[in-house]
Write a protein that holds these residues in place. Structure first.
Motif, PDB file in Angstrom:
ATOM      1  N   LYS A 219      -5.052  -6.888   0.754  1.00 10.93           N
ATOM      2  CA  LYS A 219      -3.947  -6.458  -0.308  1.00 10.93           C
ATOM      3  C   LYS A 219      -4.788  -5.792  -1.822  1.00 10.93           C
ATOM      4  O   LYS A 219      -4.590  -4.849  -2.281  1.00 10.93           O
ATOM      5  CB  LYS A 219      -3.021  -7.258  -0.937  1.00 10.93           C
ATOM      6  CG  LYS A 219      -1.946  -7.647   0.079  1.00 10.93           C
ATOM      7  CD  LYS A 219      -0.926  -8.394  -0.552  1.00 10.93           C
ATOM      8  CE  LYS A 219       0.206  -8.766   0.711  1.00 10.93           C
ATOM      9  NZ  LYS A 219       1.448  -9.579   0.355  1.00 10.93           N
ATOM     10  N   LEU A 220      -5.891  -6.679  -1.980  1.00 10.36           N
ATOM     11  CA  LEU A 220      -6.626  -6.237  -2.957  1.00 10.36           C
ATOM     12  C   LEU A 220      -7.471  -5.041  -2.896  1.00 10.36           C
ATOM     13  O   LEU A 220      -7.652  -4.205  -3.693  1.00 10.36           O
ATOM     14  CB  LEU A 220      -7.902  -7.290  -3.578  1.00 10.36           C
ATOM     15  CG  LEU A 220      -7.078  -8.665  -4.077  1.00 10.36           C
ATOM     16  CD1 LEU A 220      -8.187  -9.869  -4.431  1.00 10.36           C
ATOM     17  CD2 LEU A 220      -6.440  -8.312  -5.445  1.00 10.36           C
ATOM     18  N   SER A 222      -6.561  -2.754  -0.757  1.00  7.62           N
ATOM     19  CA  SER A 222      -5.630  -1.832  -0.583  1.00  7.62           C
ATOM     20  C   SER A 222      -5.252  -1.143  -2.069  1.00  7.62           C
ATOM     21  O   SER A 222      -4.861   0.093  -2.321  1.00  7.62           O
ATOM     22  CB  SER A 222      -4.359  -2.271   0.096  1.00  7.62           C
ATOM     23  OG  SER A 222      -4.710  -2.524   1.389  1.00  7.62           O
ATOM     24  N   SER A 223      -5.287  -2.096  -3.136  1.00  8.78           N
ATOM     25  CA  SER A 223      -4.868  -1.600  -4.288  1.00  8.78           C
ATOM     26  C   SER A 223      -6.002  -0.766  -5.297  1.00  8.78           C
ATOM     27  O   SER A 223      -5.860  -0.482  -6.189  1.00  8.78           O
ATOM     28  CB  SER A 223      -4.555  -2.901  -5.225  1.00  8.78           C
ATOM     29  OG  SER A 223      -5.712  -3.700  -5.491  1.00  8.78           O
ATOM     30  N   SER A 454      -5.353  -1.368 -10.334  1.00  7.47           N
ATOM     31  CA  SER A 454      -3.907  -0.689 -10.117  1.00  7.47           C
ATOM     32  C   SER A 454      -3.255  -2.015  -9.755  1.00  7.47           C
ATOM     33  O   SER A 454      -3.381  -3.123  -9.277  1.00  7.47           O
ATOM     34  CB  SER A 454      -4.252   0.008  -8.883  1.00  7.47           C
ATOM     35  OG  SER A 454      -4.683  -0.620  -7.812  1.00  7.47           O
ATOM     36  N   ARG A 455      -1.838  -1.695  -9.685  1.00  6.50           N
ATOM     37  CA  ARG A 455      -0.741  -2.982  -9.372  1.00  6.50           C
ATOM     38  C   ARG A 455      -0.896  -4.110 -10.296  1.00  6.50           C
ATOM     39  O   ARG A 455      -0.846  -5.189  -9.700  1.00  6.50           O
ATOM     40  CB  ARG A 455      -0.873  -3.131  -7.931  1.00  6.50           C
ATOM     41  CG  ARG A 455      -0.720  -1.798  -6.995  1.00  6.50           C
ATOM     42  CD  ARG A 455      -0.418  -2.286  -5.547  1.00  6.50           C
ATOM     43  NE  ARG A 455      -0.392  -1.114  -4.737  1.00  6.50           N
ATOM     44  CZ  ARG A 455      -0.177  -1.391  -3.096  1.00  6.50           C
ATOM     45  NH1 ARG A 455      -0.447  -2.405  -2.742  1.00  6.50           N
ATOM     46  NH2 ARG A 455      -0.359  -0.256  -2.670  1.00  6.50           N
ATOM     47  N   ARG A 456      -1.254  -3.708 -11.688  1.00 11.06           N
ATOM     48  CA  ARG A 456      -0.872  -5.045 -12.611  1.00 11.06           C
ATOM     49  C   ARG A 456      -2.199  -5.996 -12.074  1.00 11.06           C
ATOM     50  O   ARG A 456      -2.011  -7.105 -12.359  1.00 11.06           O
ATOM     51  CB  ARG A 456       0.197  -5.640 -12.602  1.00 11.06           C
ATOM     52  CG  ARG A 456       1.290  -4.761 -13.090  1.00 11.06           C
ATOM     53  CD  ARG A 456       2.540  -5.449 -13.661  1.00 11.06           C
ATOM     54  NE  ARG A 456       2.751  -6.514 -13.005  1.00 11.06           N
ATOM     55  CZ  ARG A 456       3.777  -7.337 -13.319  1.00 11.06           C
ATOM     56  NH1 ARG A 456       4.672  -7.030 -14.062  1.00 11.06           N
ATOM     57  NH2 ARG A 456       3.859  -8.407 -12.468  1.00 11.06           N
ATOM     58  N   SER A 457      -3.313  -5.439 -11.552  1.00 16.97           N
ATOM     59  CA  SER A 457      -4.503  -6.515 -11.602  1.00 16.97           C
ATOM     60  C   SER A 457      -5.673  -6.056 -12.323  1.00 16.97           C
ATOM     61  O   SER A 457      -5.477  -5.013 -13.134  1.00 16.97           O
ATOM     62  CB  SER A 457      -4.652  -6.115  -9.879  1.00 16.97           C
ATOM     63  OG  SER A 457      -5.552  -4.728 -10.001  1.00 16.97           O
ATOM     64  N   HIS A 488      -5.137 -11.360 -10.119  1.00 11.55           N
ATOM     65  CA  HIS A 488      -4.041 -10.963 -10.204  1.00 11.55           C
ATOM     66  C   HIS A 488      -3.332 -11.522 -11.457  1.00 11.55           C
ATOM     67  O   HIS A 488      -3.476 -12.902 -11.792  1.00 11.55           O
ATOM     68  CB  HIS A 488      -3.016 -11.377  -9.106  1.00 11.55           C
ATOM     69  CG  HIS A 488      -2.955 -10.294  -8.011  1.00 11.55           C
ATOM     70  ND1 HIS A 488      -2.383  -8.871  -8.263  1.00 11.55           N
ATOM     71  CD2 HIS A 488      -3.754 -10.403  -7.111  1.00 11.55           C
ATOM     72  CE1 HIS A 488      -2.683  -8.303  -6.985  1.00 11.55           C
ATOM     73  NE2 HIS A 488      -3.448  -9.062  -6.287  1.00 11.55           N
TER      74      HIS A 488
END
Length: 500
Positions: A219-220, A222-223, A454-457, A488
């Protein structure tokens, strides 16, 4: 001066490098002087082309007066696009044409004077020259370089104060080349960061022992933001615009475009397939701008009309490609002999020192030094192909080498290399270090940086720098080691920097 001290067994004393804070007041004064010089009446010219290839052509069209059209704009074999003259001269002249009657009627002020006709195009050219200033500033900020010394050198340059305020096509060429270098430098920086993060997370993913950890690192990855085709349309459009304004821009655009195409090549995640895909997408992205310029020129020179479009009577003969005509004309030595033939070493031995003085000599010396290292096979002493030093060095040497093939050589043909020359060598003549920080003795500096993902990371990176890295921007970039990971957490607006 901020200091960070540790025990003798740990990191040595390090301090912020404070003599970077050169005042920007001289730069703003020189920038103001550039505008003042433009507004002052002039009694001469550098070359007749600054009028014959722009001002006179557009003045005849806008004000419907009888002028002598330069041979470059001959409808039978046009070799110049009308885009540049109408951009620099057409806009201010059109504004003057429609405003003048109202000012005369309401305020009894006549603004359609020889002074206004002379000054307005030059003012637009002067404002366009500040694109180089902005590009220099942004590139220096991207790579943590001293922008103050470089901006001061750029603003005080003979090229900027004289050629940058004239209505030459070379002036627009210089602005577009500076913009292209900035966009490519930004893409290179962005890709380097993403590739480092991707490779790190990929290693973590492969080393994960449980499915939960593998899903987390997947997931990381992908972000991560997309970077491979970033700014592709912009790079292609700027390159095409420069070529239509002056086809010699091909020589200046080749190094930045090549560096944009090969970003990250050789890493674990960027292969030849990605390189070929970039070439394809770049070519497709250049088509819209190319079609627009061809259609504009075809309408202007009378090759294409609205009636022919409505009646679908369109063939290849209805289109004119001015850069192609330009190259056909200049490939013939007999044509160039009408304008003067020069020895092919003139650009290197005369024009570069003439334009840039000490900086020109240092640039030539640096090129000779690189050639010597290459002959001696000292590959480790050469700039990396994917570094900002490699980009700037090739953007200086390759265009001049290509233009030296043609026997007609004028100094103004080289002014687009102004930004690379100043970026590479201005800090040397001002005795300014390249980097923002300095470590004493044989210590090592560590930078911990929190930056937005991205995605609040949040991205945590730990960069290692050794003292010898500060002697070269390229070595500094090459020796950086990424030891961070994505964390995260709730979005934090500020960018943190902790210097240990």
């Amino acid at each position: 001066m901020k200091k960070a001290q540790k025990d003798s067994n740990e990191l040595p004393t390090c301090e912020w490098y404070t003599d970077m804070n050169l005042s920007l007041v001289p730069y703003w004064f020189l920038a103001f002087l550039r505008v003042v010089i433009t507004l002052l009446p002039q009694n001469g010219y550098i070359h007749p082309d600054e009028y014959f290839q722009s001002v006179e052509i557009v003045a005849g069209d806008v004000f419907d007066i009888d002028v002598t059209r330069s041979w470059e704009f001959n409808a039978t074999f046009p070799i110049r696009s009308v885009t540049f003259p109408y951009l620099i001269v057409g806009l201010p002249y059109s504004l003057l044409k429609y405003v003048a009657p109202y000012l005369s009627l309401w305020f009894n002020i006549s603004v359609k004077t020889p002074y206004m006709l002379l000054m307005l195009p030059r003012l637009f050219a002067c404002l366009l020259s500040f694109v180089s200033d902005y590009s220099m500033y942004r590139i220096c900020r991207l790579y943590s370089q001293n922008y103050r010394a470089r901006l001061l050198t750029l603003a005080s340059s003979y090229v900027t104060l004289v050629y940058g305020t004239r209505t030459f096509s070379n002036t627009t060429e210089m602005a577009l080349n500076s913009l292209l270098l900035y966009v490519v430098a930004y893409c290179m920086r962005h890709s380097d960061q993403v590739i480092l993060q991707d490779e790190y997370l990929s290693d973590k993913y492969n080393a994960a022992g449980t499915p939960v950890e593998r899903v987390k690192f997947y997931k990381l990855r992908s972000s991560l933001p997309h970077h491979s085709l970033s700014c592709c349309l912009l790079v292609a459009t700027v390159a095409v615009a420069g070529i239509f304004i002056r086809p010699t821009f091909l020589a200046f655009a080749f190094p930045p475009v090549f560096f944009w195409l090969q970003r990250g090549l050789g890493s674990k995640i960027i292969g030849l397939g990605v390189f070929h895909l970039r070439i394809l997408i770049f070519t497709l992205s250049a088509i819209p701008a190319t079609v627009i310029f061809i259609v504009i020129d075809s309408f202007y020179y009378g090759y294409l009309t609205v009636n022919e479009i409505c009646e679908f009577k369109i063939g290849l003969d209805n289109f004119v490609v001015t850069p192609l005509n330009f190259l056909k004309y200049n490939m013939n030595t007999d044509n160039l002999s009408k304008h003067g033939l020069h020895p092919r070493y003139l650009h290197f031995l005369v024009n570069v020192p003439l334009l840039y003085n000490v900086l020109g000599l240092m640039s030539l010396g640096a090129v000779l030094s690189l050639v010597y290292r290459g002959v001696r096979r000292k590959w480790s002493d050469l700039p990396r192909v994917q570094s900002i030093i490699g980009l700037m060095t090739s953007s200086f040497f390759i265009p001049i080498l290509v233009l030296s093939i043609f026997p007609h050589q004028e100094a103004r043909f080289l002014i687009p290399v102004t930004l690379p020359v100043i970026f590479l060598h201005s800090q040397r003549i001002r005795h300014i270090s390249n980097t923002e920080q300095r470590c004493h003795e044989k210590g090592t500096a560590y930078n911990i940086t929190f930056s937005r993902g991205s995605r609040r990371s949040m991205l945590l990176t730990l960069c290692k720098q050794t003292p010898e890295d500060h002697s070269s921007i390229d070595r500094q970039a090459r020796d950086i080691t990424l030891l961070g990971s994505f964390i995260h957490m709730k979005w934090v607006q500020h960018r943190w920097k902790l210097f240990i």
